[in-house]
Design an enzyme around this catalytic site. Structure first.
Site, short mmCIF file in Angstrom:
data_model
loop_
_atom_site.label_atom_id
_atom_site.label_comp_id
_atom_site.label_asym_id
_atom_site.label_seq_id
_atom_site.Cartn_x
_atom_site.Cartn_y
_atom_site.Cartn_z
N ARG A 156 0.82 -1.22 0.00
CA ARG A 156 0.00 0.00 0.00
C ARG A 156 0.86 1.28 0.00
O ARG A 156 0.58 2.20 -0.78
CB ARG A 156 -0.97 -0.02 1.18
CG ARG A 156 -2.14 -0.98 0.97
CD ARG A 156 -3.06 -1.00 2.18
NE ARG A 156 -2.36 -1.44 3.38
CZ ARG A 156 -2.82 -1.29 4.62
NH1 ARG A 156 -3.98 -0.68 4.82
NH2 ARG A 156 -2.14 -1.75 5.65
N ASN A 197 -6.68 -2.57 1.91
CA ASN A 197 -6.65 -4.02 1.99
C ASN A 197 -8.06 -4.54 2.17
O ASN A 197 -8.85 -3.98 2.93
CB ASN A 197 -5.83 -4.48 3.20
CG ASN A 197 -4.35 -4.54 2.92
OD1 ASN A 197 -3.93 -4.54 1.77
ND2 ASN A 197 -3.54 -4.58 3.97
#
Length: 758
Positions: free
Chosen positions: A25, A43
């Protein structure tokens, strides 16, 4: 992967693979900044979802495949147009819960950046035993459920201090959402206890080092379980460890302080060097140098050594204060699962260890060290463990059924099929004990919890007495048996995504055959719908049943009875014969003639055992595969001539070889070992020449033999020859093969039973 149109400036991207717990990320965030993308990344239990808005969205998508974090892996990336939104920035959002099928984040060894901080006296994590970042540290071993966030790990019990919280929430930090983040103020704590559980005052690492220096044995808590450790240069310490653990001869792994120290004791090539020092740091089997100060009890009779270097900061801190290598073997009993709690060490191995270096970060999921070796530059996976497991394989066949494959009885592992993923677990152990069976069932529950699934179908081995078969029957759901050696071939096919007809060789110690006998030297024409057994080793009588597996001399004697009369055997000059008294040979001959407790086996593993006896290498085994490992030490690549054999109607008869080995005598052990491997090579070439159009696929524990595998890679070359590299070549991937068959067949069938071939 979907191709992004240049006209779509607003898209939703779903990324599956190893994209959680690896800094993916923050990586996406940095790429978004570079290409002026607005939106978000988060996520989910199914993978990473990105919403991207901007004129350069096509370039942004292309950049996601470049400069990935070291441990990240993209299995699939799908792109769909979405409604345009007026976001002011690109942000990293909180994870969402949901039905999961994403890849589980994997462990990584201590990274160079954290190592440098450990060595910096001005850094607040100087000499900190639990330092980590998004590039290293625990993942699966602390994970309770997906998605991978701190609140769903055993680190939820440690409240971050303000400094750690600042790093954790800073997208520009390499510790952004590093879920195990901590420091000496707020993280786990070490303690040193004796073998009764009483804490000993003092610095825990100094106390552990003091014991190691004095020749004592400690248990040290690693990422996935405890290691038993002692001075690897001390005959007294290593022999005491063997005595206490009842492990007479099986090789012990050795941990070295550094790659440089390892190279003073071993001869390693570039591939081995990169694996030993890489991001995972598994145990790698390499050539040992002779004449070093390593104890002679480390690997008796074997010229190979399992080596690794510190992969946790705790191991590294221990090695800062000692300059000798350490035995570092799994803390378990026999082939049972590795122990993860100090209370278990005290209760089950309290008579083995003198002290325990423990800490209070709970290991949720046990995970042994992975073990690999190289053959002709190719990886051979021997044990699936830390850093490699659980292993996710993308499945082209996306059946709606949730399937659980239960694997084999030995080297147990399970595999779950859900959606477009197949997930193979790490090494569980040999089933049959209360502890191993219990851990097997806990692993099943862990997978069900991670993936929020309740399998409708169970796949297992054909053997009716195996724990896995009985477990499947007890579920009161549909279950299906797959033949063991066919599953070996399927496992290799699954790793490479093969769906065509192949020529398969499944060579191992034992497996339940369709006729109820013991198979293990099988040649098959196979595809995803079934197989035809086109060849097999002429069955050998195992005199005394299971006792013959421990005593290769009994199998050798059975072959001698095939070749010679009883009187001729009694008068033979053979190491196999000389270990018996005459009346014992007569009794065993009677058993052979009358077929009393003498089950037949077509196992290539048992043939290895027989040759190890006939050649005078070993007569009684202390551990599985010992005879083959000893012979491997004698084999030379320069000797290529095979022994004689013949093949009639697919039946491989090696009795001519037996007579030639007897004629050579034990003074020619290098010739015997080398020519035996050449014989196996020639047998495989015979069938390969019969079916030149078919790819060659192999599987089974016999192919753990590095010398044999090197010959096969050279013989058959790239393009036609397929051997597993990412998954175990032994029974550790049987579950993957079972699942691969089930994914392509069983969800679409109404009736379940036992698979019976083509």
């Amino acid at each position: 992967m979907s191709v992004e149109s240049s006209y779509n400036t607003s898209v939703t991207i779903t990324v599956k693979g190893l994209v959680q717990g690896v800094g993916f990320r923050p990586f996406v965030y940095r790429i978004a900044q570079e290409y002026e993308i607005k939106g978000f990344v988060l996520n989910t239990a199914d993978g990473v979802v990105i919403e991207a808005h901007g004129e350069k969205s096509s370039l942004f998508i292309a950049a996601l495949h470049t400069h990935l974090p070291e441990r990240a892996r993209i299995d699939s990336l799908s792109v769909k147009p979405c409604e345009s939104e007026n976001y002011n920035s690109f942000e990293i959002r909180e994870s969402t819960l949901g039905e999961g099928s994403g890849a589980i984040p994997l462990e990584a060894a201590l990274c160079p950046a954290c190592e440098a901080e450990m060595d910096d006296p001005s850094n607040r994590r100087y000499r900190y035993a639990f330092i980590n970042c998004t590039d290293c540290g625990p993942r699966y071993t602390i994970l309770q459920t997906l998605p991978y966030d701190r609140v769903r790990t055993s680190m939820k019990h440690f409240t971050m201090c303000s400094e750690c919280k600042e790093e954790y929430t800073d997208p520009s930090s390499r510790r952004y959402h590093a879920e195990p983040i901590s420091c000496p103020k707020c993280g786990p704590q070490l303690r040193f206890i004796d073998n009764k559980g009483d804490e000993i005052a003092g610095d825990p690492i100094d106390l552990a080092v003091e014991m190691l220096r004095s020749g004592k044995i400690i248990a040290l808590k690693g990422l996935g379980g405890f290691h038993l450790m002692c001075d690897a240069t001390s005959d007294a310490a290593v022999s005491e460890l063997r005595l206490r653990k009842h492990r007479k001869a099986k090789p012990l792994a050795v941990m070295f302080r550094s790659l440089e120290q390892c190279e003073r004791y071993t001869r390693i090539n570039q591939s081995e060097r990169e694996m030993i020092g890489g991001a995972i740091k598994p145990i790698v089997i390499v050539d040992a140098l002779q004449g070093t100060d390593l104890s002679k009890y480390i690997a008796p009779g074997i010229e190979r050594l399992g080596v690794f270097i510190p992969y946790t900061p705790l191991h590294r801190l221990v090695f800062e204060k000692i300059d000798f290598p350490l035995v570092a073997t799994s803390a378990n009993i026999s082939d049972e699962p590795i122990i993860v709690r100090s209370s278990e060490i005290i209760n089950r191995l309290g008579n083995v260890v003198d002290g325990i270096l423990d800490h209070d970060r709970t290991i949720v999921n046990a995970l042994d060290d992975a073990v690999v070796q190289f053959a002709d530059g190719h990886v051979v996976m021997l044990r699936m463990g830390r850093g490699f497991a659980p292993h996710t394989v993308a499945a082209e066949k996306n059946g709606s059924a949730e399937i659980l494959a239960l694997g084999a009885h030995q080297k147990s592992a399970i595999a779950l099929g859900k959606g477009d993923n197949m997930v193979l677990s790490g090494h569980i152990g040999d089933l049959g004990s209360v502890e191993a069976d219990s851990y097997f069932e806990r692993t099943v529950q862990t997978f069900k919890r991670f993936y929020e699934c309740e399998p409708q179908l169970f796949v297992h081995d054909l053997h009716p007495q195996y724990s896995t078969t009985q477990f499947a029957s007890a579920q009161k759901k549909e279950h299906y048996g797959i033949q063991h050696h066919y599953a070996h071939i399927l496992a290799c096919m699954a790793e490479y995504g093969l769906d065509e007809k192949v020529l398969g060789f499944a060579y191992d110690g034992t497996g339940y055959g369709e006729d109820g006998s013991l198979w293990g030297g099988e040649v098959m024409i196979a595809d995803l719908s079934g197989y035809q057994r086109i060849g097999f080793l002429k069955p050998i009588a195992l005199l005394g049943g299971d006792k013959a597996i421990k005593e290769p001399r009994r199998i050798a004697l059975s072959l001698l009875f095939e070749c010679f009369s009883l009187d001729e055997v009694l008068n033979l000059k053979s190491p196999s014969v000389e270990t018996f008294l005459p009346h014992e040979i007569r009794t065993l001959h009677h058993m052979w003639v009358k077929n009393i407790n003498a089950p037949l086996s077509s196992s290539m593993g048992r043939l290895f055992d027989a040759v190890s006896s006939l050649g005078g290498f070993i007569q009684s085994l202390e551990y599985e595969g010992q005879g083959g490992m000893i012979m491997e030490s004698f084999a030379e690549d320069s000797i290529h001539e095979p022994f004689s054999f013949d093949i009639q109607n697919g039946v491989i008869n090696v009795l001519p070889m037996v007579k030639e080995i007897i004629a050579l005598g034990t003074e020619n052990q290098t010739v015997i070992a080398s020519r035996f491997l050449s014989t196996l090579e020639a047998i495989m070439e015979h069938f390969a020449d019969m079916y030149p159009e078919l790819p060659i696929v192999i599987g089974g524990g016999v192919f753990q033999n590095r010398a044999l595998m090197s010959r096969l890679y050279r013989r058959f070359g790239e393009g036609r020859f397929y051997a597993q590299q990412q998954t175990p070549i032994n029974d550790g991937s049987i579950a993957l093969g079972q699942l691969y068959y089930a994914k392509h067949n069983l969800p679409h069938q109404k009736d379940a039973g036992s698979f019976r071939g083509l």
